[in-house]
Write a protein that holds these residues in place. Structure first.
Motif, PDB file in Angstrom:
ATOM      1  N   VAL A  10      20.476 -32.319   3.983  1.00 25.74           N
ATOM      2  CA  VAL A  10      19.866 -33.829   3.904  1.00 25.74           C
ATOM      3  C   VAL A  10      18.946 -33.988   2.982  1.00 25.74           C
ATOM      4  CG1 VAL A  10      17.984 -35.013   5.578  1.00 25.74           C
ATOM      5  CG2 VAL A  10      19.621 -33.564   6.721  1.00 25.74           C
ATOM      6  N   LEU A  13      15.088 -38.074   4.630  1.00 19.35           N
ATOM      7  CA  LEU A  13      15.146 -38.532   6.054  1.00 19.35           C
ATOM      8  C   LEU A  13      14.008 -39.263   6.201  1.00 19.35           C
ATOM      9  CD1 LEU A  13      15.995 -38.659   8.956  1.00 19.35           C
ATOM     10  CD2 LEU A  13      14.814 -36.752   9.591  1.00 19.35           C
ATOM     11  N   HIS A  21      15.479 -44.782  11.966  1.00 22.61           N
ATOM     12  CA  HIS A  21      15.668 -43.883  10.648  1.00 22.61           C
ATOM     13  C   HIS A  21      16.856 -44.040  10.045  1.00 22.61           C
ATOM     14  CE1 HIS A  21      13.126 -41.958  14.160  1.00 22.61           C
ATOM     15  NE2 HIS A  21      12.449 -41.504  13.010  1.00 22.61           N
ATOM     16  N   ALA A  23      18.902 -41.069   7.278  1.00 25.36           N
ATOM     17  CA  ALA A  23      19.077 -40.023   6.771  1.00 25.36           C
ATOM     18  C   ALA A  23      20.235 -40.261   5.369  1.00 25.36           C
ATOM     19  CB  ALA A  23      19.423 -39.064   7.704  1.00 25.36           C
ATOM     20  N   LEU A  56      20.351 -34.174  13.354  1.00 25.11           N
ATOM     21  CA  LEU A  56      19.347 -35.070  12.785  1.00 25.11           C
ATOM     22  C   LEU A  56      18.295 -35.569  13.922  1.00 25.11           C
ATOM     23  CD1 LEU A  56      21.599 -37.134  10.312  1.00 25.11           C
ATOM     24  CD2 LEU A  56      19.790 -35.756   9.744  1.00 25.11           C
ATOM     25  N   ILE A  60      14.194 -35.190  14.230  1.00 25.35           N
ATOM     26  CA  ILE A  60      13.484 -36.341  14.504  1.00 25.35           C
ATOM     27  C   ILE A  60      12.634 -36.065  15.731  1.00 25.35           C
ATOM     28  CG2 ILE A  60      13.547 -38.975  15.057  1.00 25.35           C
ATOM     29  CD1 ILE A  60      16.039 -38.970  13.187  1.00 25.35           C
TER      30      ILE A  60
END
Length: 123
Positions: A10, A13, A21, A23, A56, A60
């Motif tokens: 990543v 983000l 969101h 990423a 992900l 989050i």
């Protein structure tokens, strides 16, 4: 901890408004998965893309999640990590108590590679 062990990184983000969101993810074209999927013409497995989305979403929400239901899964373009290793993954995450709802669009450049709508249960 990533199930995919060094499959991706990543790079960024960012959180927007209303659970949105974005990423930026870089695939590792040297990962062992691509030696068998497929030699000389690597293609990112769809199940690995779904795992990235799960990981992900866990990052989050701060919750351990398990996919409960996928209502819309559309693989629209092949992702070759040698040609297009950088992905933009858009996530619309809604925490609904015991369930987390996610709508996803994954792109490389201007090409949409994946659209996914799913629900995760919290463990």
């Amino acid at each position: 901890m990533s199930l995919l062990n060094n499959f991706y990184k990543v790079q960024e983000l960012t959180a927007g408004e209303n659970g949105n969101h974005i990423a930026m993810v870089m695939l590792n074209a040297q990962h062992d998965i691509f030696k068998g999927h497929f030699p000389g013409n690597p293609v990112t497995p769809g199940v690995c893309m779904m795992q990235i989305i799960k990981e992900l979403t866990q990052q989050i929400t701060g919750e351990k999640l398990m996919m409960k239901q996928a209502t819309n899964v559309k693989f629209m373009a092949l992702i070759n990590p040698e040609k297009t290793p950088e992905l933009k993954i858009e996530l619309d995450v809604k925490d609904m108590g015991d369930t987390v709802s996610v709508k996803n669009t994954t792109c490389f450049g201007d090409t949409v590679a994946l659209k996914l709508s799913c629900n995760f249960s919290k463990n």
